[in-house]
Write an enzyme that holds these catalytic residues in place. Structure first.
Site, PDB file in Angstrom:
ATOM      1  N   TYR A  59      39.849  31.449  51.651  1.00 17.78           N
ATOM      2  CA  TYR A  59      39.464  31.616  50.248  1.00 17.78           C
ATOM      3  C   TYR A  59      37.964  31.912  50.184  1.00 17.78           C
ATOM      4  O   TYR A  59      37.436  32.507  51.112  1.00 17.78           O
ATOM      5  CB  TYR A  59      39.925  30.405  49.417  1.00 17.78           C
ATOM      6  CG  TYR A  59      40.180  30.880  48.014  1.00 17.78           C
ATOM      7  CD1 TYR A  59      41.208  31.789  47.759  1.00 17.78           C
ATOM      8  CD2 TYR A  59      39.340  30.533  46.983  1.00 17.78           C
ATOM      9  CE1 TYR A  59      41.383  32.317  46.493  1.00 17.78           C
ATOM     10  CE2 TYR A  59      39.520  31.060  45.705  1.00 17.78           C
ATOM     11  CZ  TYR A  59      40.536  31.950  45.473  1.00 17.78           C
ATOM     12  OH  TYR A  59      40.705  32.496  44.225  1.00 17.78           O
ATOM     13  N   ARG A 110      38.365  42.087  38.246  1.00 15.51           N
ATOM     14  CA  ARG A 110      37.148  41.266  38.298  1.00 15.51           C
ATOM     15  C   ARG A 110      37.360  40.187  39.362  1.00 15.51           C
ATOM     16  O   ARG A 110      37.574  39.025  39.047  1.00 15.51           O
ATOM     17  CB  ARG A 110      36.880  40.643  36.922  1.00 15.51           C
ATOM     18  CG  ARG A 110      35.464  40.270  36.665  1.00 15.51           C
ATOM     19  CD  ARG A 110      35.345  38.842  36.270  1.00 15.51           C
ATOM     20  NE  ARG A 110      36.096  37.998  37.183  1.00 15.51           N
ATOM     21  CZ  ARG A 110      36.440  36.743  36.942  1.00 15.51           C
ATOM     22  NH1 ARG A 110      36.158  36.206  35.815  1.00 15.51           N
ATOM     23  NH2 ARG A 110      37.100  36.023  37.825  1.00 15.51           N
ATOM     24  N   LYS A 129      45.329  32.720  46.946  1.00 12.00           N
ATOM     25  CA  LYS A 129      45.758  31.641  46.040  1.00 12.00           C
ATOM     26  C   LYS A 129      47.163  31.158  46.409  1.00 12.00           C
ATOM     27  O   LYS A 129      47.455  29.969  46.346  1.00 12.00           O
ATOM     28  CB  LYS A 129      45.739  32.130  44.583  1.00 12.00           C
ATOM     29  CG  LYS A 129      44.347  32.022  43.942  1.00 12.00           C
ATOM     30  CD  LYS A 129      44.119  30.671  43.279  1.00 12.00           C
ATOM     31  CE  LYS A 129      42.661  30.331  43.051  1.00 12.00           C
ATOM     32  NZ  LYS A 129      42.087  30.709  41.782  1.00 12.00           N
ATOM     33  N   GLU A 185      45.291  35.823  37.543  1.00 16.68           N
ATOM     34  CA  GLU A 185      44.127  35.587  38.395  1.00 16.68           C
ATOM     35  C   GLU A 185      43.154  36.753  38.333  1.00 16.68           C
ATOM     36  O   GLU A 185      43.544  37.905  38.555  1.00 16.68           O
ATOM     37  CB  GLU A 185      44.636  35.394  39.837  1.00 16.68           C
ATOM     38  CG  GLU A 185      43.585  35.117  40.860  1.00 16.68           C
ATOM     39  CD  GLU A 185      42.987  33.727  40.733  1.00 16.68           C
ATOM     40  OE1 GLU A 185      43.628  32.833  40.147  1.00 16.68           O
ATOM     41  OE2 GLU A 185      41.853  33.534  41.197  1.00 16.68           O
ATOM     42  N   ASP A 186      41.901  36.461  38.030  1.00 16.51           N
ATOM     43  CA  ASP A 186      40.815  37.446  38.099  1.00 16.51           C
ATOM     44  C   ASP A 186      41.095  38.745  37.347  1.00 16.51           C
ATOM     45  O   ASP A 186      40.872  39.854  37.869  1.00 16.51           O
ATOM     46  CB  ASP A 186      40.455  37.724  39.568  1.00 16.51           C
ATOM     47  CG  ASP A 186      39.618  36.584  40.148  1.00 16.51           C
ATOM     48  OD1 ASP A 186      39.342  35.622  39.404  1.00 16.51           O
ATOM     49  OD2 ASP A 186      39.241  36.654  41.329  1.00 16.51           O
ATOM     50  N   ASP A 192      44.233  30.664  35.783  1.00 17.62           N
ATOM     51  CA  ASP A 192      43.441  29.683  36.528  1.00 17.62           C
ATOM     52  C   ASP A 192      41.949  29.798  36.222  1.00 17.62           C
ATOM     53  O   ASP A 192      41.260  28.788  36.151  1.00 17.62           O
ATOM     54  CB  ASP A 192      43.692  29.826  38.034  1.00 17.62           C
ATOM     55  CG  ASP A 192      43.004  28.717  38.800  1.00 17.62           C
ATOM     56  OD1 ASP A 192      43.188  27.549  38.404  1.00 17.62           O
ATOM     57  OD2 ASP A 192      42.278  28.987  39.762  1.00 17.62           O
ATOM     58  N   ASP A 193      41.437  31.034  36.044  1.00 18.94           N
ATOM     59  CA  ASP A 193      39.989  31.192  35.798  1.00 18.94           C
ATOM     60  C   ASP A 193      39.578  30.491  34.518  1.00 18.94           C
ATOM     61  O   ASP A 193      38.510  29.892  34.434  1.00 18.94           O
ATOM     62  CB  ASP A 193      39.620  32.679  35.659  1.00 18.94           C
ATOM     63  CG  ASP A 193      40.145  33.490  36.817  1.00 18.94           C
ATOM     64  OD1 ASP A 193      39.883  33.098  37.951  1.00 18.94           O
ATOM     65  OD2 ASP A 193      40.852  34.488  36.578  1.00 18.94           O
ATOM     66  N   ASN A 201      29.905  30.971  42.080  1.00 23.87           N
ATOM     67  CA  ASN A 201      30.263  31.282  43.466  1.00 23.87           C
ATOM     68  C   ASN A 201      29.956  32.754  43.744  1.00 23.87           C
ATOM     69  O   ASN A 201      29.940  33.543  42.808  1.00 23.87           O
ATOM     70  CB  ASN A 201      31.767  31.066  43.675  1.00 23.87           C
ATOM     71  CG  ASN A 201      32.158  29.618  43.508  1.00 23.87           C
ATOM     72  OD1 ASN A 201      31.498  28.733  44.012  1.00 23.87           O
ATOM     73  ND2 ASN A 201      33.240  29.389  42.770  1.00 23.87           N
ATOM     74  N   ASN A 249      35.911  22.287  42.980  1.00 21.73           N
ATOM     75  CA  ASN A 249      36.747  23.337  43.554  1.00 21.73           C
ATOM     76  C   ASN A 249      38.035  23.516  42.744  1.00 21.73           C
ATOM     77  O   ASN A 249      38.718  22.539  42.452  1.00 21.73           O
ATOM     78  CB  ASN A 249      37.091  22.919  44.999  1.00 21.73           C
ATOM     79  CG  ASN A 249      37.597  24.071  45.810  1.00 21.73           C
ATOM     80  OD1 ASN A 249      38.378  24.891  45.327  1.00 21.73           O
ATOM     81  ND2 ASN A 249      37.161  24.144  47.054  1.00 21.73           N
TER      82      ASN A 249
HETATM   83  P1  NAD Z   1      32.316  36.360  33.723  1.00 23.95           P
HETATM   84  O1  NAD Z   1      31.849  37.654  34.242  1.00 23.95           O
HETATM   85  O2  NAD Z   1      33.460  36.290  32.800  1.00 23.95           O
HETATM   86  O3  NAD Z   1      31.095  35.646  32.954  1.00 23.95           O
HETATM   87  C1  NAD Z   1      29.751  35.712  33.318  1.00 23.95           C
HETATM   88  C2  NAD Z   1      28.927  35.353  32.092  1.00 23.95           C
HETATM   89  O4  NAD Z   1      27.566  35.219  32.494  1.00 23.95           O
HETATM   90  C3  NAD Z   1      28.950  36.409  31.001  1.00 23.95           C
HETATM   91  O5  NAD Z   1      29.061  35.786  29.754  1.00 23.95           O
HETATM   92  C4  NAD Z   1      27.599  37.074  31.099  1.00 23.95           C
HETATM   93  O6  NAD Z   1      27.134  37.540  29.835  1.00 23.95           O
HETATM   94  C5  NAD Z   1      26.737  35.958  31.604  1.00 23.95           C
HETATM   95  N1  NAD Z   1      25.582  36.458  32.324  1.00 23.95           N
HETATM   96  C6  NAD Z   1      25.579  37.308  33.370  1.00 23.95           C
HETATM   97  N2  NAD Z   1      24.297  37.570  33.728  1.00 23.95           N
HETATM   98  C7  NAD Z   1      23.495  36.863  32.923  1.00 23.95           C
HETATM   99  C8  NAD Z   1      22.099  36.718  32.799  1.00 23.95           C
HETATM  100  N3  NAD Z   1      21.244  37.361  33.600  1.00 23.95           N
HETATM  101  N4  NAD Z   1      21.629  35.910  31.839  1.00 23.95           N
HETATM  102  C9  NAD Z   1      22.447  35.258  31.031  1.00 23.95           C
HETATM  103  N5  NAD Z   1      23.795  35.350  31.093  1.00 23.95           N
HETATM  104  C10 NAD Z   1      24.316  36.145  32.021  1.00 23.95           C
HETATM  105  O7  NAD Z   1      32.590  35.451  34.953  1.00 23.95           O
HETATM  106  P2  NAD Z   1      33.383  34.054  34.982  1.00 23.95           P
HETATM  107  O8  NAD Z   1      34.768  34.221  35.410  1.00 23.95           O
HETATM  108  O9  NAD Z   1      33.147  33.331  33.715  1.00 23.95           O
HETATM  109  O10 NAD Z   1      32.657  33.354  36.213  1.00 23.95           O
HETATM  110  C11 NAD Z   1      31.267  33.072  36.152  1.00 23.95           C
HETATM  111  C12 NAD Z   1      30.869  32.345  37.409  1.00 23.95           C
HETATM  112  O11 NAD Z   1      31.577  31.117  37.463  1.00 23.95           O
HETATM  113  C13 NAD Z   1      31.201  33.095  38.699  1.00 23.95           C
HETATM  114  O12 NAD Z   1      30.093  33.062  39.560  1.00 23.95           O
HETATM  115  C14 NAD Z   1      32.311  32.276  39.301  1.00 23.95           C
HETATM  116  O13 NAD Z   1      32.208  32.251  40.703  1.00 23.95           O
HETATM  117  C15 NAD Z   1      32.045  30.907  38.745  1.00 23.95           C
HETATM  118  N6  NAD Z   1      33.281  30.112  38.721  1.00 23.95           N
HETATM  119  C16 NAD Z   1      33.256  28.907  39.335  1.00 23.95           C
HETATM  120  C17 NAD Z   1      34.388  28.137  39.387  1.00 23.95           C
HETATM  121  C18 NAD Z   1      34.350  26.785  40.035  1.00 23.95           C
HETATM  122  O14 NAD Z   1      33.326  26.349  40.444  1.00 23.95           O
HETATM  123  N7  NAD Z   1      35.438  26.063  40.132  1.00 23.95           N
HETATM  124  C19 NAD Z   1      35.574  28.618  38.836  1.00 23.95           C
HETATM  125  C20 NAD Z   1      35.577  29.862  38.191  1.00 23.95           C
HETATM  126  C21 NAD Z   1      34.416  30.595  38.141  1.00 23.95           C
END
Ligand code: NAD
Length: 571
Positions: free
Chosen positions: A106, A159, A177, A248-249, A271-272, A419, A463
C-alpha cells in the site's frame, strides 16, 4: 455472506488431465508445499523440485528473496508475482511481516506502482470496465473468474492518492485495498474483487505513451460517466447481490455525487470520505479526551477542504455528539477549513464547491475574509486548539504555526495527515520539539519514534486500514440493504474504545496495527449490531448478542493455510 467454511475449503476438484493446472491456479497452487502424495495424485511429480516445504518455510524463503531487492518497487513486483502464482503464500507473507509489507503493498510504494502500472503489467488481476463494454457489464461479470464476491473496490483512477489522474493504472489502488481486506479482516482472497472503471485519462503522459494499456482518450463527460456507473451498480446487484461496493480515489468532482447518488440505494461506501473520517475521528476523540478540553471548547483549523477534510470534520462531529451528548451542529461550528483561497467562508466572494458549503463560516465578514487568505492568517484569527492537515502539499505546519497553536491549549492537537511522507504537514518529531512534548499527534504516514526531553514519543498513525476492512466484513455478513452513516459512526466508536487506558496514558491514540485481525472483528461486530438495531440487516440468521456475534465473526475470518486433509479428486 462470507462462508464460515473458508478455513475448511480443502477438497480440490480437478479432472485427470488437469492435474498440472493446479499449479497455475493462484488459489489452489501451493508449489513446493504439495506433499509427495498429493503430487502423485495430481500427476505433477516431476513438475516440482524434490524438497517439500511447509508454508512457514516457504514464507521464510520468499522473504529472503524479497530482502535481496533494494528498491521497494521491485519488492512490490516480487509480491505481485507470488500473489499470481500462490495467493495463500502471498497472504502468509503479508501477515508474517505486516509492518514491513504494508508500505510495499500500500502507500507509499503502491503509488509508484500505479504511476507505471501499464509498464509493469504482466498478467491480469481484477476486472477492467470501460465504454466498449457498455450494455454488457452483466455478461462481463458473469463471465469473470469470480463466482461469489463479498467486496468490490472500484476506482476510476482519476485521483489516486496524491498523484492525480492515473487513468486505468489506478487499478493498482483497488488491488492494494482488496489485499488489505484479506490481510486486515480475513475476507477470502477469491471473494474480493478489484475493479477499474476506465473512463479515459486527461494525463498527457499516458495519452502519449504507447505502453499505456487503458483507454487512450480524454475522460468522458458526466453523462457518459454516470451512464457507466449506473450500469455498473445495477449489474453488481444482479450478478453479485451480496457484494459490498467500496468507492476508491474518485476525483472531487465526482466522489461526493457518487456517494449521494448511490448511498441509499446500494450497499456501498466511500473510504476516502467516510473511512478516513471514521479513523481520524476515533483518534481525534481520544486526543480530545487526553487534552482535557471537551469538543465544544475546541477550535479546529483544517488545512485542506477536499473529500478527506470534509469527511473527517463530519465524522468527528458525529462521534463527538455520540460520546459527549452534544448536538452535531454545535461541533461542526468548531471547524475552520482552509483551502487554496484561504478560510472557507460565505463572504469571500467566490462560489464554493457544494461539499464545502456545510462547513463554510457564515459569521466572518467580507472585510475579514479578504485578509484570511493564508493558513498563518487563519491561525492568528481563529486561535485554534487543534490543527488537522489534509491539504496534500507538504510541510506547511511551520514552527511558528505550531507554537501559536500551543499557546492556545495546554495539550494542543496536531494531526499532519497528508500522505505520502513527503506531503506530511510536519514531522511528529518537530511537533514534539516545538511544543516541548505537549502536543498530541497522529500522522497519516508512519513516522519513527523520537526522543524529546529524554522521553520516547511514538506518534500514532491514523491509518485507513483501521476501519474499512471491518466495515466491509461486517456488511458482508449482516447484508444491510444500504450503508448509512450510523454504521460508520459505530465503527469509529468501536475503534475509539479499543485503545486501552495504558495506551492512552502513553498518548497512543490508536491500538497497535499488528492486532488488525482482532480490531476488524470487533468493528465488524459493532457494524452488524448497528445494522440489526436499525433494522436494515437482511441476514436475519445472526445472533443478536455481542459475544456470540464476535465469535461467529472471528470464525468467518480466513487465515492463510494449506488444509492438512486436502483431497484431490481426479475425475
Ligand atoms: P483533495 O485533493 O480532495 O483535497 C485537497 C484539499 O487541499 C483541497 O481542498 C485543496 O483546495 C486544498 N489545498 C491544496 N493545496 C493547498 C494549498 N497550497 N493551500 C491551501 N489548501 C490547499 O484530497 P483529499 O482526498 O482530501 O486528501 C488530502 C490529503 O489527505 C492527501 O494528502 C491524502 O494523502 C490525505 N489523506 C490521509 C488519510 C489518512 O491519513 N488516513 C486518508 C485520506 C487522505
Amino acid at each position: 455472506m462470507p462462508s464460515h467454511d473458508h478455513n475448511k475449503q480443502n477438497v480440490v476438484h480437478v479432472s485427470y488431465q488437469q492435474g498440472a493446472s493446479v499449479l497455475t491456479n493462484r488459489y489452489l497452487n501451493r508449489g513446493t508445499a504439495f506433499t509427495m502424495e498429493q503430487r502423485k495424485e495430481l500427476r505433477i511429480l516431476g513438475a516440482l523440485p524434490p524438497t517439500v516445504e511447509t508454508l512457514e518455510e516457504q514464507v521464510e524463503r520468499a522473504w529472503a528473496q524479497l530482502c535481496r531487492y533494494d528498491k521497494p518497487i521491485n519488492r512490490y513486483q516480487h509480491l505481485a508475482n507470488i500473489h499470481a502464482t500462490n495467493t495463500t503464500l502471498y497472504y502468509a507473507i503479508v501477515l508474517a511481516h505486516v509492518e514491513a509489507v504494508l508500505p510495499i503493498i500500500y502507500t507509499p510504494t503502491v503509488g509508484e506502482a500505479c504511476q507505471n502500472f501499464s509498464n509493469y503489467y504482466v498478467r491480469e488481476r481484477g476486472l477492467y470496465l470501460n465504454k466498449l463494454l457498455k450494455g454488457h457489464f452483466n455478461e462481463v461479470m458473469k463471465q469473470s473468474l469470480y463466482d461469489n464476491v463479498d467486496i468490490i473496490v472500484i476506482t476510476d483512477g482519476s485521483r489516486i492518492l496524491g498523484l492525480g489522474d492515473l487513468g486505468s493504472n489506478g487499478i493498482g489502488i483497488s488491488i492494494g485495498k482488496c489485499a488489505l481486506y484479506v490481510a486486515g479482516a480475513g475476507l477470502h482472497p477469491a471473494r474480493v474483487l478489484p475493479i477499474v472503471m476506465d473512463a479515459g485519462t486527461n494525463t498527457e503522459r499516458y495519452l502519449a505513451d504507447k505502453e499505456y494499456l487503458g483507454m487512450r482518450e480524454r475522460r468522458l463527460d458526466d453523462e457518459q460517466f454516470y451512464g457507466l456507473m449506473d450500469e455498473f451498480m445495477e449489474s453488481v446487484k444482479t450478478t453479485w447481490p451480496s457484494a459490498v461496493i467500496q468507492f476508491e480515489d474518485f476525483s472531487n468532482n465526482h466522489c461526493f455525487d457518487i456517494l449521494e447518488r448511490y448511498q441509499n440505494k446500494y450497499r456501498c461506501f466511500n473510504d476516502d470520505i467516510q473511512g478516513t473520517g471514521a479513523v481520524i475521528a476515533a483518534g481525534f476523540l481520544n486526543a480530545i479526551k487526553r487534552s482535557g478540553l471537551p469538543p465544544l471548547e475546541q477550535r479546529i483549523v483544517v488545512f485542506g477542504a477536499g473529500s478527506a477534510a470534509v469527511g473527517v470534520a463530519k465524522n468527528i462531529a458525529q462521534l463527538a455528539a455520540r460520546l459527549y451528548n452534544v448536538p452535531v451542529d454545535a461541533v461542526l461550528k468548531t471547524f475552520y477549513l482552509v483551502d487554496t483561497k484561504g478560510l472557507v467562508c460565505d463572504n469571500r466572494g467566490d462560489k464554493l464547491a457544494a461539499h464545502k458549503v456545510l462547513l463554510s463560516r457564515k459569521e466572518v465578514s467580507a472585510a475579514d475574509a479578504q485578509h484570511l487568505t493564508t493558513l498563518e492568517a487563519v491561525v492568528q484569527f481563529v486561535k485554534p486548539t487543534a490543527l488537522l492537515g489534509l491539504g496534500g502539499v507538504g510541510p506547511v505546519f511551520t514552527e511558528e504555526i505550531v507554537k501559536s497553536v500551543a499557546a492556545n491549549a495546554a495539550r494542543p492537537i496536531i494531526f499532519p495527515l497528508s500522505n505520502p511522507t513527503s506531503k506530511s504537514e510536519c514531522t511528529p518529531e518537530d511537533a514534539y520539539k516545538w511544543t516541548n512534548g505537549a502536543v498530541l499527534v497522529a500522522s497519516g504516514s508512519p513516522f519513527p519514534a523520537s526522543i524529546v526531553n529524554g522521553k520516547t514519543m511514538k506518534p500514532s498513525q491514523g491509518n485507513n486500514l483501521y476501519v474499512f476492512p471491518g466495515i466491509g466484513l461486517g456488511c458482508a455478513i449482516a447484508q444491510p440493504t444500504y450503508i448509512p452513516d450510523d454504521l460508520l459512526v459505530a465503527a469509529s466508536a468501536c475503534l475509539n474504545a479499543l485503545t486501552t487506558p495504558e495506551q492512552m496514558e502513553a498518548d497512543q491514540l490508536y491500538p497497535p496495527l499488528d492486532d488488525i485481525h482482532n480490531i476488524s472483528a470487533h468493528i465488524a461486530t459493532e457494524v452488524i449490531l448497528e445494522s440489526q438495531r436499525l433494522g436494515i440487516a437482511t441476514n436475519t440468521d445472526l445472533p443478536r448478542e455481542k459475544a456470540e456475534l464476535l465469535k461467529l465473526v472471528k470464525k468467518s475470518q480466513w487465515v492463510p493455510h494449506y488444509p492438512a486433509d486436502v483431497h484431490v479428486k481426479l475425475a
